[in-house]
Scaffold this active site. Structure first.
Site, PDB file in Angstrom:
ATOM      1  N   SER A   1     -10.963  -9.737   4.736  1.00  0.00           N
ATOM      2  CA  SER A   1     -10.524 -10.433   5.955  1.00  0.00           C
ATOM      3  C   SER A   1     -11.726 -11.056   6.648  1.00  0.00           C
ATOM      4  O   SER A   1     -12.833 -10.493   6.619  1.00  0.00           O
ATOM      5  CB  SER A   1      -9.830  -9.451   6.909  1.00  0.00           C
TER       6      SER A   1
ATOM      7  N   ASP B   1      -5.657  -8.058   4.603  1.00  0.00           N
ATOM      8  CA  ASP B   1      -4.649  -7.283   5.332  1.00  0.00           C
ATOM      9  C   ASP B   1      -4.955  -7.316   6.827  1.00  0.00           C
ATOM     10  O   ASP B   1      -4.123  -7.692   7.655  1.00  0.00           O
ATOM     11  CB  ASP B   1      -4.641  -5.841   4.800  1.00  0.00           C
TER      12      ASP B   1
ATOM     13  N   ASP C   1      -1.166  -1.656  -4.024  1.00  0.00           N
ATOM     14  CA  ASP C   1      -2.547  -1.671  -3.519  1.00  0.00           C
ATOM     15  C   ASP C   1      -3.066  -0.230  -3.431  1.00  0.00           C
ATOM     16  O   ASP C   1      -2.403   0.643  -2.849  1.00  0.00           O
ATOM     17  CB  ASP C   1      -2.509  -2.326  -2.126  1.00  0.00           C
ATOM     18  N   HIS C   2      -4.244   0.034  -3.967  1.00  0.00           N
ATOM     19  CA  HIS C   2      -4.882   1.369  -3.884  1.00  0.00           C
ATOM     20  C   HIS C   2      -3.958   2.522  -4.292  1.00  0.00           C
ATOM     21  O   HIS C   2      -3.744   3.467  -3.511  1.00  0.00           O
ATOM     22  CB  HIS C   2      -5.411   1.629  -2.466  1.00  0.00           C
TER      23      HIS C   2
ATOM     24  N   GLY D   1     -10.991  -3.201   7.016  1.00  0.00           N
ATOM     25  CA  GLY D   1     -10.859  -3.098   8.464  1.00  0.00           C
ATOM     26  C   GLY D   1     -11.522  -4.234   9.221  1.00  0.00           C
ATOM     27  O   GLY D   1     -11.956  -5.236   8.644  1.00  0.00           O
TER      28      GLY D   1
ATOM     29  N   SER E   1       0.859  -1.203   0.000  1.00  0.00           N
ATOM     30  CA  SER E   1       0.000   0.000   0.000  1.00  0.00           C
ATOM     31  C   SER E   1       0.890   1.245   0.000  1.00  0.00           C
ATOM     32  O   SER E   1       2.102   1.161   0.263  1.00  0.00           O
ATOM     33  CB  SER E   1      -0.899   0.002   1.237  1.00  0.00           C
TER      34      SER E   1
END
Ligand code: G3H
Ligand code: 13P
Ligand code: ZN
Length: 326
Positions: A223, A265, A93-94, A189, A60
């Protein structure tokens, strides 16, 4: 061996998803390689190696800034020497447009994500198209995003907007992207669902029907936030209330509908947090960083191996190797 995500997706499509795991430091890198190669704690016997999987290393913008992006590259190159049997993609990533160009020019990344999903449709296409043109000149592939996940993506706070299937087809055609991250109910998250919400498989099915046959889709925010790890954190002094994630049994269902890459993540962070909290709770006089670091690498390798079993990628490494040799 570093390959593009496209090469990995050709084998995975419709059968399994490749795990895309974020790294920030040395211990995560070592745990990740060990886990994907079946060299986890529960499978440490070199005469009887565990099942291995292809994988994607995600970096990231936050990870690039945490130390210095050159440390990450050096660690991964060293891991390649230490674990020559590994087959993986190195993926931004992103990314913003600027960071994508930096990664494309670096000659190290095999894949970049341009995340312009917070822009209007036309602007998202225009930005993605520019990145695709620059990346393809160098043989690098591009993941784009359409729709908006809930929660926070790097510095962008999103409100949920599921991906529109018809728009997805038009977006792919006009932007030239190689894979597409879709919003189907996940969020980043450790606090994904407040009640019974889950993935919108109806939406995913429509997207798969609308996009070109065999086109790889990507699921962010995937996740599973295992209760076991959250409890271990809370029992060792943490305060993570009401954490929840994606049901791991839904990974394969998504893979059958064209999802080839599943991003994880947060789970790695939970394993890190629980391991270190427990270690210092149980060894209050200890202050050496290496014993908990070793424990984390072992726990993380085990966790990765478990995750790959849920993604269906476990045991697929040799099939990927054979396909690449053809
Ligand atoms: O989507 C976000 C990833 O989990 C990366 O998180 O920006 O905190 O490194 P980060
Ligand atoms: P999680 O927060 O669910 O691990 O998602 C990670 C992700 O999507 C990285 O891009
Ligand atoms: Zn993401």
């Amino acid at each position: 061996m570093i390959v593009t995500t496209t090469e990995l997706f050709k084998q995975a499509y419709g059968n399994y998803a490749v795990g895309a795991y974020n790294i920030n430091n040395l211990e995560q890198t070592i745990g990740l390689f060990r886990g994907n190669l079946g060299k986890s704690k529960s499978n440490a016997d070199p005469e009887n190696p565990g099942k291995a999987a292809p994988f994607i290393i995600q970096i990231s913008r936050g990870a690039r800034d945490y130390s210095d992006k050159r440390f990450l590259e050096a660690m991964i190159r060293t891991a390649q020497d230490v674990f020559p049997e590994a087959i993986f993609a190195v993926h931004l990533d992103h990314g913003t447009e600027e960071v994508c160009y930096d990664c494309i020019e670096s000659g190290f990344y095999s894949s970049v994500m341009i995340d312009a999903s917070h822009h209007e449709f036309e602007e998202n296409i225009a930005i993605t198209r520019r990145v695709v043109d620059r990346a393809h000149e160098k043989g690098i592939v591009v993941e784009a995003e359409l729709g908006q996940l809930g929660g926070v993506e790097e510095d962008v706070v999103g409100s949920v907007k599921l991906t529109d299937p018809a728009q997805a087809a038009e977006f792919i055609e006009r932007s030239g992207c190689d894979s597409l991250a879709v919003a189907i109910g996940t969020s980043h998250g450790a606090f994904k669902f407040s009640g019974k919400q889950g993935l919108h498989f109806d939406c995913l099915e429509e997207i798969q029907k609308a996009v070109p046959a065999g086109f790889p889709l990507v699921m962010h925010g995937s996740s599973s936030v295992p209760k076991e790890w959250v409890e271990r954190i809370n029992n060792a002094g943490g305060a993570m209330k009401d954490a929840s994630g994606v049901n791991e049994d839904e990974y394969i269902r998504a893979a059958k509908l064209g999802v080839c890459k599943i991003n994880i993540d947060t789970d790695g962070r939970l394993v890190w947090c629980a391991t270190h909290r427990e270690f210092f709770r149980d060894h209050p006089a200890e202050f050496d960083l290496r014993p908990p670091g070793k424990q984390f690498m072992a726990n993380y390798a085990d966790y990765i191996q478990h995750k790959n079993s849920k993604l269906g990628s476990l045991g697929e490494l040799e099939n990927v190797r054979k396909a690449l040799q053809k």
